[in-house]
Structure formats: C-alpha cells, structure tokens
Design an enzyme around this catalytic site. Sequence first.
Site, mmCIF file in Angstrom:
data_model
loop_
_atom_site.group_PDB
_atom_site.id
_atom_site.type_symbol
_atom_site.label_atom_id
_atom_site.label_comp_id
_atom_site.label_asym_id
_atom_site.label_seq_id
_atom_site.Cartn_x
_atom_site.Cartn_y
_atom_site.Cartn_z
ATOM 1 N N GLY A 71 -8.350 -5.100 -1.378
ATOM 2 C CA GLY A 71 -7.817 -5.706 -0.163
ATOM 3 C C GLY A 71 -8.565 -5.247 1.078
ATOM 4 O O GLY A 71 -8.823 -6.037 2.002
ATOM 5 N N ASN A 151 3.704 -4.227 4.622
ATOM 6 C CA ASN A 151 3.751 -3.288 3.498
ATOM 7 C C ASN A 151 4.758 -2.166 3.685
ATOM 8 O O ASN A 151 5.148 -1.520 2.729
ATOM 9 C CB ASN A 151 2.358 -2.693 3.248
ATOM 10 C CG ASN A 151 1.713 -2.172 4.505
ATOM 11 O OD1 ASN A 151 1.471 -2.929 5.448
ATOM 12 N ND2 ASN A 151 1.437 -0.886 4.544
ATOM 13 N N HIS A 201 -4.351 -4.082 -7.547
ATOM 14 C CA HIS A 201 -3.556 -2.921 -7.978
ATOM 15 C C HIS A 201 -2.120 -2.935 -7.456
ATOM 16 O O HIS A 201 -1.345 -2.014 -7.709
ATOM 17 C CB HIS A 201 -4.261 -1.606 -7.634
ATOM 18 C CG HIS A 201 -4.243 -1.219 -6.188
ATOM 19 N ND1 HIS A 201 -3.432 -0.222 -5.683
ATOM 20 C CD2 HIS A 201 -4.933 -1.690 -5.139
ATOM 21 C CE1 HIS A 201 -3.653 -0.088 -4.383
ATOM 22 N NE2 HIS A 201 -4.560 -0.970 -4.029
ATOM 23 N N CYS A 325 -0.458 9.598 5.254
ATOM 24 C CA CYS A 325 -0.281 11.034 5.203
ATOM 25 C C CYS A 325 -1.643 11.649 5.534
ATOM 26 O O CYS A 325 -2.603 11.462 4.803
ATOM 27 C CB CYS A 325 0.127 11.388 3.776
ATOM 28 S SG CYS A 325 0.540 13.083 3.538
HETATM 29 C C1 LIG Z 1 -0.879 -5.059 3.440
HETATM 30 C C2 LIG Z 1 -2.031 -4.352 2.797
HETATM 31 N N1 LIG Z 1 -3.281 -4.724 3.110
HETATM 32 C C3 LIG Z 1 -4.352 -4.142 2.553
HETATM 33 C C4 LIG Z 1 -4.214 -3.118 1.654
HETATM 34 C C5 LIG Z 1 -5.439 -2.475 1.079
HETATM 35 O O1 LIG Z 1 -5.691 -2.959 -0.216
HETATM 36 P P1 LIG Z 1 -6.623 -2.097 -1.220
HETATM 37 O O2 LIG Z 1 -5.876 -0.865 -1.540
HETATM 38 O O3 LIG Z 1 -6.815 -3.028 -2.399
HETATM 39 O O4 LIG Z 1 -7.899 -1.863 -0.510
HETATM 40 C C6 LIG Z 1 -2.934 -2.690 1.305
HETATM 41 C C7 LIG Z 1 -2.761 -1.539 0.381
HETATM 42 O O5 LIG Z 1 -2.029 -0.617 0.637
HETATM 43 C C8 LIG Z 1 -1.807 -3.328 1.881
HETATM 44 O O6 LIG Z 1 -0.570 -2.940 1.594
#
Ligand SMILES: Cc1ncc(COP(=O)(O)O)c(C=O)c1O
Length: 383
Positions: A71, A151, A201, A325
């Site tokens: 992501g 998130n 993941h 963290c």
């Molecule tokens: C909303 C959001 N965007 C992007 C990411 C990042 O994705 P990745 O861990 O695959 O780089 C996360 C992961 O925590 C996420 O929750």
Amino acid sequence: MEPIYLDHAATTPIHSDVQAKMTDVMQHHFGNPSSIHRYGRDGRKLLDESRTTAAKALNAPFSSIIFTSGGTEANNLAIFGTAHAYRAQGNHIITTTIEHHAVLHPCEQLEAAGFEVTYLPVDQSGQVRVQDVQAALRDDTILVTIMAVNNETGVVQPIQEISDVLTDHQAVFHTDAVQMFGVMPIDVTELGVDLLTASSHKIYGPKGVGLLYKRDDIHLEQQLLGGEQERKWRPGTENTLAIAGFNQAIQTLQANREKRHEHYQALQDRLILELEKQGIEFSVNGDLTQRVPNIINLSFPKTEVEMFLTNLDLAGIAVSSGSACTAGSIDPSHVLKAMYGEKDARLTNSIRFSFGIDNTEDDMQIVAEKIKPIIERLEKVVT
Ligand SMILES: Cc1ncc(COP(=O)(O)O)c(C=O)c1O
C-alpha cells in the site's frame, strides 16, 4: 489461554489457502515472466491470472492493475506520479488530516517542493465533509487524495459523493482503499476514482505486495526506472510468489466476503455487549453508522494507553492504539487529534480493536473479562 489477536488492521495472518498456493509456487513456478522459454511463460501465466483476479475484484480492466510492493508504494506512486505528471496544469493538492502516513508524508514532501496542499479537517464523526472538498477545489487543483476507510477508527469516507463533486473537474481522484478492500465490495467505476490503492497483508495475503488501480487514461510520472515490467509503471522483476499469494487471498476473500462481514459485525456487537455487561465505562470514537464492522476504536476514561496495551499484552490480548509507536513510546494519534483537538483525553486513552476470521464470539467475552480488572488497576494509577 491461547492469546487473542485483535490487531488485524495492522496485519492479518496468512490464510491456509494462500499458504498452499505460495508453497506450490515456491516449489514449481519460479520462472521470470519476462523470459521467452516455458519457465518464463509459466511465470507470465501466474502474473496474468493474478491481474485478472485483481481486476475482476475491482470491476476494472486487466490493463489497469499495477502490482507494487504494498500500500505504501502504491500511495507514493499515485501521489508523486500524479503531482509531477500534471504539474503543468496546476500546483494544488487536496487531502485530509486523517490519512495514513503513506499519504501524508508524500504530500508534505510535495509541499516542501513547492506544491500547495490543503489538508481538510474532520469533525468528531471522523468523516470528511463533501462540501469541504467542494470549497477547497480550485482551478489549479490537480490531485485529490482521500482515504476510503480510516485505519484507526474504521470510519468510511464519502468517496462516491466526493467523486460526484469532481465530475467536471480536471483533478485526478485517488483513494487509499487499503482498509476497505477486505470488507466492502469495490467497483472503481461506481466509486468514481481514477486511482485506488490496495494491500495484500490486510486480507490474509503475504506482506510486501499490493496494487495501484490506474484508470487507463491517467498518466503518472514514473517513480522507478528500469525494465518494462508493469508497463514501466513499476519496473523490476515481478514478485510472482507474493503476487500469486495476493491472488489467492483475493479469491478466498471474494468467495467469503459476506460471511466475513457478518462475522465481524457479530464480533463487534458482542464485544460492546460484554464490555457493557462488565460495567466498563467506554465510548466509541467516530461515527456509529458509517463504519466497517472489523475495526472499532474505543476510549476508556481514566486509563492510559501505553500501560493499558502492556497490561492487555500480558493478559494475552493483542490490540493496538492505532497510531505509530516511535522509540518505544506511543505518539498521540493524528487521527484522534484531528477529530477531538490536541488536548482531549481520548488521545491518550483509546484503543483500536480489529477483528479477524479466526476470532470467536467467546473471545469477546474473555476480552471484556480481562479488561475489567486491568481498568480497575489503571484507574488507581492514573487518577
Ligand atoms: C490506510 C492504510 N494505507 C496504507 C497502508 C500501508 O500499506 P502497506 O503496509 O501495504 O505498505 C496501511 C497499512 O497500515 C493502511 O492502513
């Protein structure tokens, strides 16, 4: 007692279907998809099948899927790629204060490079207002990047309504749908987005792989230079093992989406019920209706998050504060800060619970029972 993992928004375990698929790929399918011979064609087939699955899951064309390392990379490619490709048409970007750092930090870097960035606020519901997007839009806006589901709170953002506002505007519309992909069906045309990020993941696939959906007519400036892979949008030998795992995770998800959705909702309802039964004081952070069922962020007055998390971990319950963290201490969440202001106690006493397919309703009872004495202990220390 078996530990109870309630941090699926951070990452999920790898599903047994995915493990089986990846084991088979490791043992039998190692070819480089760019090679002409049979091993290469075999690797190409894996890649094509995975792209077909991902495209279908988003109701998007085959050619619109770019596999990335996750992501974070997809967000970086979307944001830097758009900003630099469309700079001749404008200098202004719109995002929100509640984005993941994989969006906020690229926007901050673009600001430092001379772009103007508007960070839209949210109210206590944790939702961005469509009229704020409308009001922030300018003739020189080239990119709007707003996440689909937060998130930390699980609050769903009004992506379709924002896309309506952008219909006759030049701005490219990107959404970070990492936390939406595993729980809500996504149709990129219905949603009205030009670019969309997803990650493996969070949906029981392997780490280090994700995708960017790119509408075919959107141009991006390349962020990596190299070979011709992913039509040059993402050069480098494709991670066929991880991509095949992602493919399987999507297929298993698609076959079980409704069942999972119901299961998550049942877990969330049960957790709330059990906490109430225990007479524990708490409140829900963010809108009560516009939310995904697998994430809930709760504030427990008179507690302190670091001590709370440590005590829960000792009791065998893995949850998170939802925020980063750093060097062993927890920074106050930028999302809760955006919702409640700097000084609000909820910044330091909130916990994110995120549910998964292996959690049971009985687990929720155990969690509430374990939380009760911890809170009683903490109340004595904190107050
Ligand atoms: C909303 C959001 N965007 C992007 C990411 C990042 O994705 P990745 O861990 O695959 O780089 C996360 C992961 O925590 C996420 O929750």
